[in-house]
Design an enzyme around this catalytic site. Sequence first.
Site, mmCIF file in Angstrom:
data_model
loop_
_atom_site.group_PDB
_atom_site.id
_atom_site.type_symbol
_atom_site.label_atom_id
_atom_site.label_comp_id
_atom_site.label_asym_id
_atom_site.label_seq_id
_atom_site.Cartn_x
_atom_site.Cartn_y
_atom_site.Cartn_z
ATOM 1 N N SER A 220 0.862 -1.183 0.000
ATOM 2 C CA SER A 220 0.000 0.000 0.000
ATOM 3 C C SER A 220 0.897 1.233 0.000
ATOM 4 C CB SER A 220 -0.911 0.034 1.236
ATOM 5 O OG SER A 220 -1.651 -1.151 1.347
ATOM 6 N N ASP A 237 -2.296 -2.015 -4.146
ATOM 7 C CA ASP A 237 -1.762 -3.116 -4.934
ATOM 8 C C ASP A 237 -1.943 -4.384 -4.127
ATOM 9 O OD1 ASP A 237 -0.186 -4.322 -7.088
ATOM 10 O OD2 ASP A 237 1.292 -4.647 -5.527
ATOM 11 N N ILE A 263 0.790 2.357 12.002
ATOM 12 C CA ILE A 263 2.201 2.183 11.655
ATOM 13 C C ILE A 263 2.629 3.171 10.575
ATOM 14 C CG2 ILE A 263 3.826 0.555 10.621
ATOM 15 C CD1 ILE A 263 2.174 -1.684 12.005
ATOM 16 N N TYR A 286 -3.222 -1.673 13.317
ATOM 17 C CA TYR A 286 -4.670 -1.413 13.294
ATOM 18 C C TYR A 286 -5.374 -2.678 12.815
ATOM 19 C CZ TYR A 286 -9.066 0.986 12.182
ATOM 20 O OH TYR A 286 -10.384 1.376 12.128
ATOM 21 N N THR A 297 -2.682 -10.052 8.105
ATOM 22 C CA THR A 297 -1.345 -9.467 8.068
ATOM 23 C C THR A 297 -0.454 -10.175 9.071
ATOM 24 O OG1 THR A 297 -2.286 -7.308 7.487
ATOM 25 C CG2 THR A 297 -0.018 -7.339 8.269
ATOM 26 N N HIS A 453 -26.771 21.847 -25.881
ATOM 27 C CA HIS A 453 -26.140 22.386 -24.679
ATOM 28 C C HIS A 453 -25.623 23.811 -24.921
ATOM 29 C CE1 HIS A 453 -26.048 18.032 -23.594
ATOM 30 N NE2 HIS A 453 -26.328 18.540 -22.406
ATOM 31 N N HIS A 457 -30.549 26.050 -23.349
ATOM 32 C CA HIS A 457 -30.693 25.007 -22.332
ATOM 33 C C HIS A 457 -30.448 25.590 -20.936
ATOM 34 C CE1 HIS A 457 -30.327 21.229 -20.193
ATOM 35 N NE2 HIS A 457 -29.052 21.459 -19.933
ATOM 36 N N HIS A 495 -24.430 25.775 -15.334
ATOM 37 C CA HIS A 495 -24.048 24.370 -15.181
ATOM 38 C C HIS A 495 -23.455 23.732 -16.432
ATOM 39 C CE1 HIS A 495 -27.781 23.472 -17.307
ATOM 40 N NE2 HIS A 495 -27.387 22.217 -17.392
ATOM 41 N N ASP A 496 -23.627 24.307 -17.609
ATOM 42 C CA ASP A 496 -23.051 23.733 -18.835
ATOM 43 C C ASP A 496 -22.176 24.734 -19.586
ATOM 44 O OD1 ASP A 496 -23.736 21.036 -18.954
ATOM 45 O OD2 ASP A 496 -25.759 21.457 -19.680
#
Length: 773
Positions: A220, A237, A263, A286, A297, A453, A457, A495-496
């Site tokens: 990780s 991973d 850790i 943990y 682990t 768009h 609109h 918004h567009d």
Amino acid sequence: MAPQLTLEPARLLQLVVSINTHDPIKIQCKVNQFLREETGASAVFCVIYCRDREDLFCQVVNQTTLPLEERLPADHPLLGGALRSPSPLFLPGVRLSELSSAVAAAAGVDSDSDSDSGGGLLVVSASWGDATQPGLLVCLAGRAAPFAMEDALLVRHVLGHVFGTLMHAVTSAEAQRVQLQCRSLLRVAQSIFRHIGDVTVLLRDIMTQARNLTGAERCSLFLVDKRTNELVAKVFDVADDAEQIPSRSDDQEEIRLPMVTGIVGSVAASGELLNIRDAYAHPLFYRQMDENTGFRTRNILCFPIKDDKEVLGVAELCNKVTGPHFTRFDEEAARAFAIYCGIALVNSFMYRKIMDTQERVQLSNELMMYHMQVSREETDQLCAENTGSVARYSPSFTAWEYFPRDLEERRWPAAVLAMYEDLGLVHRFGIERSTLARFVLMVRKGYRDPPYHNFSHAYSVAHFAYLMLKNLQLVESRCLDDLESLSLLTACLCHDLDHRGTTNSFQVASRSVLASLYSSEGSVMEQHHFAQSVCILNTDGCNILSELPPKDYTQCLDMVRGMILATDLSRHLSIMTELEAMASGGYRSCEPRHRRLLHSLLMTAADLSDQTKRWLSSKKAAKLVYREFFSQGDMEKQMGNDPSEMMDRERAFIPKLQIQFLDDIALPVYSLMGSLFPACEEVYAQTKANRRCWQRMADICSRRNATNVQSIDVFDNERLDEEVLASDGESNSVQCATAPPGGSTVANSRLSSLRPYVSGVLPCCVSKNEVME
């Protein structure tokens, strides 16, 4: 009775000749066997001193090679005293398992027989020529008779002939190991520096290389976010498969942990490597993560990735596959590897900043060339216009069925001003009329001219937001406050902004500048729409939020951003379960999550509002959508791709696509609105009536065998419209049509099967199948 210790020179010479090799393992096997035969010991092994690491290690017991060399500290309680002493060490009664369980197991000695060994343990040391540098210890055990000085003298005599050969072989093997490690690290560096342009790919490659380098089962990687004092992970991973944490979903793009967590937090804070042989015995481990994932682990190697000044990230390797735990060799490899990783990350971050800057400059230049500035005359002319009551634009301006596109296009900006004024937003927030006028004109300029768009609109969506605020009395009933009302209307208008007439998936597939800027964050076009909104607000004389207190200003922008991102269909689908639960349990304005859910629902309802208008009006809007879709489909064909059905003018059967969209997306939205707000039942009823009309059209076309419509001619067939309306018994008026089979509940249940990664466009027509594609 001790065996006869007379050593035949011929046998010793034969041993010396047989160890003429550079393999320290083979040499130890032959020396061990020779001493066993000469002394009668059942267990013989060499413990070699490593000058670089200042510890002891054992590789071979008798003729058995240990699967993982056994490491012992130089100050070992049993062997430490013998290391620098020229005298042999006799340890009667000492069990071999007290020295090392791994050595005892390799010798085939169990605890019972070991404890009954009358001979105990004999340890003989050998040093380099100057006698100041420790060399190795030869240990003998497992003989019934006690070891005597004759045994020690025999061992020392043999060592006098084989010590140099053995130690030079050990030194040569160590040099070869270091050489192989350097080659491996160079290959790793070459690999990770190939991906410097993509941080996500770089992180995945770093984890894969780290896992392969150390033989770990899982890796990780967390990056340090100094701004929030958190550890951030976007990629994990697991075994041989890299899995990216689901993103693009609602409020869940990455995993964030406080810097002090477990850790990895300890390593990030200290900047020091941790090698933990027993994870569950460590106080910082943990356990909840294992319980949640089902992963067990066993051991952990956690190391920091730094630059010259600070810790950039932390890599955590879990479960050594080729041994019981991570070794000091793994620690060395991790430290060296971390240096390359630090350089790669720093360069990757710098490269990303440079590329972002270059792409933003390119985009700015493109926008500057495309858009024109609003002139002073235009602003003055709009300000001078008497907007008055909204009724002057149409007597039915506040009715749900009013189709805002019916108003003359030149009057749209004035109508927007009238909506702000009628809702009391201008007075409530002290917005200068000239500022609002310039803002609206700049927003209009900010829209391009694709078929659907465009500003038409945006104006229509803003009008539906106005209808909801006014007819549902959202502020008066305290479902929303004034600031949310301002945010909603502004978000709908913007918004567009700068929409290119193509979907998010097309932007990514074509590797556009927008995709380069925003694809890592998801919702490519929506991120861009919000960025353009902020640009307009920051333009001189356009900031309608300028009179807000700093806290309200920030909150308003945050809400506008969330509302614009909510028009990404993937985000809407991801919260459908929560919306249904809120509708069934009742809206609670005191809960922040309910307010955010309502923001998203209102935005989606406004964005799809063309579906709520009367049949002929709704069909006009649908025609614009398909013109835009087919234009994208044509471009995809030119790129050598196969467009989806709804984008392909040669395959699209529009009535069927419309029915799918209504069943899967639109009807569930307006069903929820009707459940939350009874005054919205009229809207839901008209949407169902439109669904019935599309069904009638599909039936008529099927009877005529016209399902393979080759164009959008279906929108221009007046006779077909008359037949649809006549067969449905309506005259373009609202009629409570029968709900589709199963009703909205069934449609809602199908949403759970839709994948959340979709094109990100909320058109007035898109099928569930296209969403899945």
